[in-house]
Design a protein around this motif. Structure first.
Motif, PDB file in Angstrom:
ATOM      1  N   ASP A 211      36.408  41.894  36.018  1.00  0.00           N
ATOM      2  CA  ASP A 211      35.245  42.648  35.547  1.00  0.00           C
ATOM      3  C   ASP A 211      35.564  44.106  35.253  1.00  0.00           C
ATOM      4  O   ASP A 211      34.934  44.722  34.393  1.00  0.00           O
ATOM      5  N   ALA A 212      36.500  44.674  36.004  1.00  0.00           N
ATOM      6  CA  ALA A 212      36.799  46.094  35.848  1.00  0.00           C
ATOM      7  C   ALA A 212      38.244  46.365  36.207  1.00  0.00           C
ATOM      8  O   ALA A 212      38.799  45.743  37.113  1.00  0.00           O
ATOM      9  N   ASP A 255      39.155  44.640  44.562  1.00  0.00           N
ATOM     10  CA  ASP A 255      37.805  44.251  44.977  1.00  0.00           C
ATOM     11  C   ASP A 255      37.618  42.739  44.814  1.00  0.00           C
ATOM     12  O   ASP A 255      37.564  42.227  43.700  1.00  0.00           O
ATOM     13  N   LEU A 256      37.503  42.033  45.947  1.00  0.00           N
ATOM     14  CA  LEU A 256      37.280  40.584  45.946  1.00  0.00           C
ATOM     15  C   LEU A 256      35.918  40.237  46.530  1.00  0.00           C
ATOM     16  O   LEU A 256      35.669  39.079  46.885  1.00  0.00           O
ATOM     17  N   ARG A 257      35.021  41.192  46.609  1.00  0.00           N
ATOM     18  CA  ARG A 257      33.686  40.918  47.134  1.00  0.00           C
ATOM     19  C   ARG A 257      32.953  39.935  46.225  1.00  0.00           C
ATOM     20  O   ARG A 257      32.975  40.068  45.005  1.00  0.00           O
ATOM     21  N   GLY A 258      32.301  38.960  46.837  1.00  0.00           N
ATOM     22  CA  GLY A 258      31.535  37.990  46.070  1.00  0.00           C
ATOM     23  C   GLY A 258      32.369  37.039  45.251  1.00  0.00           C
ATOM     24  O   GLY A 258      31.825  36.249  44.471  1.00  0.00           O
ATOM     25  N   ASN A 259      33.688  37.061  45.409  1.00  0.00           N
ATOM     26  CA  ASN A 259      34.578  36.176  44.643  1.00  0.00           C
ATOM     27  C   ASN A 259      34.652  34.826  45.350  1.00  0.00           C
ATOM     28  O   ASN A 259      35.196  34.728  46.442  1.00  0.00           O
ATOM     29  N   ASN A 534      33.934  45.674  32.213  1.00  0.00           N
ATOM     30  CA  ASN A 534      32.694  46.431  32.311  1.00  0.00           C
ATOM     31  C   ASN A 534      32.954  47.726  33.098  1.00  0.00           C
ATOM     32  O   ASN A 534      32.237  48.060  34.032  1.00  0.00           O
ATOM     33  N   ASN A 535      34.000  48.437  32.715  1.00  0.00           N
ATOM     34  CA  ASN A 535      34.422  49.609  33.481  1.00  0.00           C
ATOM     35  C   ASN A 535      33.315  50.636  33.659  1.00  0.00           C
ATOM     36  O   ASN A 535      33.139  51.200  34.748  1.00  0.00           O
ATOM     37  N   GLU A 536      32.582  50.905  32.582  1.00  0.00           N
ATOM     38  CA  GLU A 536      31.560  51.951  32.646  1.00  0.00           C
ATOM     39  C   GLU A 536      30.457  51.583  33.639  1.00  0.00           C
ATOM     40  O   GLU A 536      29.995  52.428  34.414  1.00  0.00           O
TER      41      GLU A 536
END
Length: 567
Positions: A211-212, A255-259, A534-536
């Motif tokens: 995603d980012a 970041d692996l939260r919610g993965n 979706n970096n922004e």
């Protein structure tokens, strides 16, 4: 859905030197599941086996009963639905990860982990029982014919997509389809009378799992967020890492939260890029020795030196737990957040003759210290397992570190001698509680009816020319959500029959503003990206995120861990 999919590649099978005794590693591990299923281990293990006499007799009896029902039962019966139901109930006597997908569900489940799907190429939002185009995907078939952000799709091939028909099942059934096939869309566009008609030729639509990927404000910390481990995750990871290294990254925030997981080999490939040596990353153990595999490190990784912090929470499962757990066992990364889900069973996918699929648990997997991260369950009594996260909440675990109850019998050690625990997820090195201060009923209702996303979409489309004249950096620092904008949001909520509550609104106000700003940025800048990032959006949302801000402060400790392999 929590999944761990294991696609077989060449893997050396040999003994691995670990710090725990052989008897400790082989201690029976109580195992469990998640909402759906796990590791795909190849489809060859069941070929050519003889079916036992008991199984043959049972299947004959089952077929006899179905025949009598079909021929003589007093009412008409759909025997296919009876079979599906009976299979589902039968599997409930096993473990929570063994699962049966009817044909249509099997296609959807597989597509979630593939590199793409066939469709018209839009991101959509359902608002007031109407399907709105959030954005046509860059380079996709909808963009090519002129579909625009904000268009409302009323019909597809004369089938309604509004009102009660604006549900995901109906939308996917009408908009997805075999590439090369045509779908006729009837579209309502602001400023035009009547409906516009577009003919869209379906095509392969790429899916992205990252995603980012960007350098944070300090210009040395790379932030990468992986939403699941799909066919393309490893290649995406390497591409983004190469760019970030050229830009000057010195440390990694992963970041692996919610993965919920995905393909196991994509997870182990990423671990191999981050660890040195040739030790085991993960191994499996089952009743049939043909299901036993060991995956070792050995590649010259892209980032084998440099501090790493990994973010996890209770939504991190399966392949996510292999990555976070293996990096913890190697003393290669500091784990920050909350205890992970706890999914350590291996499934094999078996495609059946009618297109349905059985995912059958065939083994357990273990990470380098020898621990299984599978949480307990009781065969045939899966109710408690399904509500285990609720019980964590009731016990206070999401808010107080001391509420985490690790099993002292599942005590293991990392390569550097730190104590870690198995039998129930990966426990973080640094605990960060849930932040629920902004969560109110009013906010949840705004989410439920897509008010914030719809307002942001409308604002972005109305002010696009002005917004596009400035850089994102200027927008990030200077753009503010005004009271006038918030009044419009409240008006939209009122029109959607959301009752205003001033106390709840004030509690959620700053988060509402953050969400609106992040979504406006996403609509303006992300639409031109061809890599799914979706970096922004995340730069705005995570600028004040408690887990992210805590993690950034821990890099000195992560650097020390990386150097001396001890906290």
């Amino acid at each position: 859905m929590y999944e761990l999919i294991y696609k077989i590649k060449s893997i050396k099978v040999e003994d691995n030197k670990i710090q725990n005794s052989h008897s400790t590693i082989r201690t029976p591990i109580i195992v469990g599941t998640t909402l759906v299923v796990g590791i795909l281990i190849g489809a060859t293990f069941f070929g050519g086996r003889r079916v036992g006499g008991d199984i043959s007799r049972s299947s004959t009896k089952y077929k006899e009963i179905l025949t009598y029902i079909s021929r003589s039962y007093v009412d008409s019966v759909n025997t296919d639905s009876l079979v599906d139901y009976s299979i589902t109930k039968m599997l409930e006597k096993l473990d929570p990860h063994t699962y049966y997908f009817p044909p249509q569900e099997a296609d959807i489940a597989r597509s979630q982990l593939e590199s793409g799907f066939d469709g018209i190429g839009i991101e959509f939002n359902v608002f007031n029982d109407t399907l709105y185009v959030v954005t046509p995907l860059s380079g996709g078939p909808s963009e090519a014919v002129g579909i625009q952000s904000g268009d409302a799709i009323i019909k597809a091939n004369n089938n309604k997509l509004t009102g009660k028909d604006a549900n995901s099942t109906n939308i996917f059934a009408n908009l997805r389809g075999k590439r090369g096939t045509e779908v006729k869309l009837e579209v309502k566009r602001r400023g035009f009378k009547g409906l516009l008609t577009f003919s869209v030729l379906r095509d392969k639509i790429p899916q992205y799992s990252i995603d980012a990927a960007y350098l944070m404000e300090d210009k040395k910390t790379a932030y990468i967020k992986i939403n699941r481990f799909t066919e393309t995750t490893y290649e995406e990871f390497k591409q983004h890492m190469a760019i970030l290294q050229k830009e000057g990254m010195k440390q990694l925030l992963l970041d692996l939260r919610g993965n919920p997981g995905g393909y196991m080999d994509r997870a182990t490939d990423i671990v191999d890029e981050l660890v040195g040596g040739k030790d085991v990353i993960v191994y499996t153990d089952g009743k049939d020795t043909r299901n036993n595999r060991k995956t070792f490190a050995g590649n010259d990784g892209m980032f084998e030196k440099g501090a790493i912090v990994v973010l996890v929470d209770e939504g991190s499962a399966s392949a996510s737990e292999i990555v976070s757990g293996a990096l913890q066992d190697y003393d290669r990364a500091l784990i920050v957040g909350r205890r992970t889900f706890g999914k350590g069973l291996v499934q094999q996918p078996i495609q059946l003759s009618d297109g349905s699929e059985l995912r059958l648990t065939i083994s357990r997997y273990y990470i380098p210290s020898g621990r299984s991260i599978q949480k307990p369950y009781e065969k045939g009594h899966l109710e408690n397992y399904e509500h285990e996260l609720d019980e964590r909440g009731k016990s206070g675990e999401f808010f107080i570190a001391d509420s985490i109850k690790n099993n002292p019998k599942m005590r293991f050690k990392t390569k550097g001698g730190r104590v870690v625990y198995g039998g129930g997820g990966v426990t973080p090195d640094i605990f960060v509680p849930r932040d629920t201060s902004h969560i109110t009923k009013y906010l949840l209702e705004l989410y439920g009816k897509n008010i914030l996303r719809e307002f942001a979409l409308n604002y972005a489309n109305t002010n696009r020319k002005t917004l596009e004249k400035q850089s994102f950096t200027v927008f990030l620092k200077s753009f503010n959500i005004t009271e006038s904008m918030l009044e419009t949001v409240k008006g939209m909520a009122n029109t959607s029959e959301i009752k205003f509550n001033n106390d709840e609104y004030l509690r959620s106000k700053e988060f509402i503003k953050l969400q609106i700003k992040a979504n406006i940025a996403r609509h303006i800048w992300q639409r031109n990206m061809k890599n799914g990032l979706n970096n922004e959006f995340y730069q705005i949302m995570y600028g004040q995120d408690p887990i992210v801000t805590t993690a950034i402060k821990q890099f000195s400790k992560a650097e020390k861990l990386e150097k001396d392999k001890k906290l």
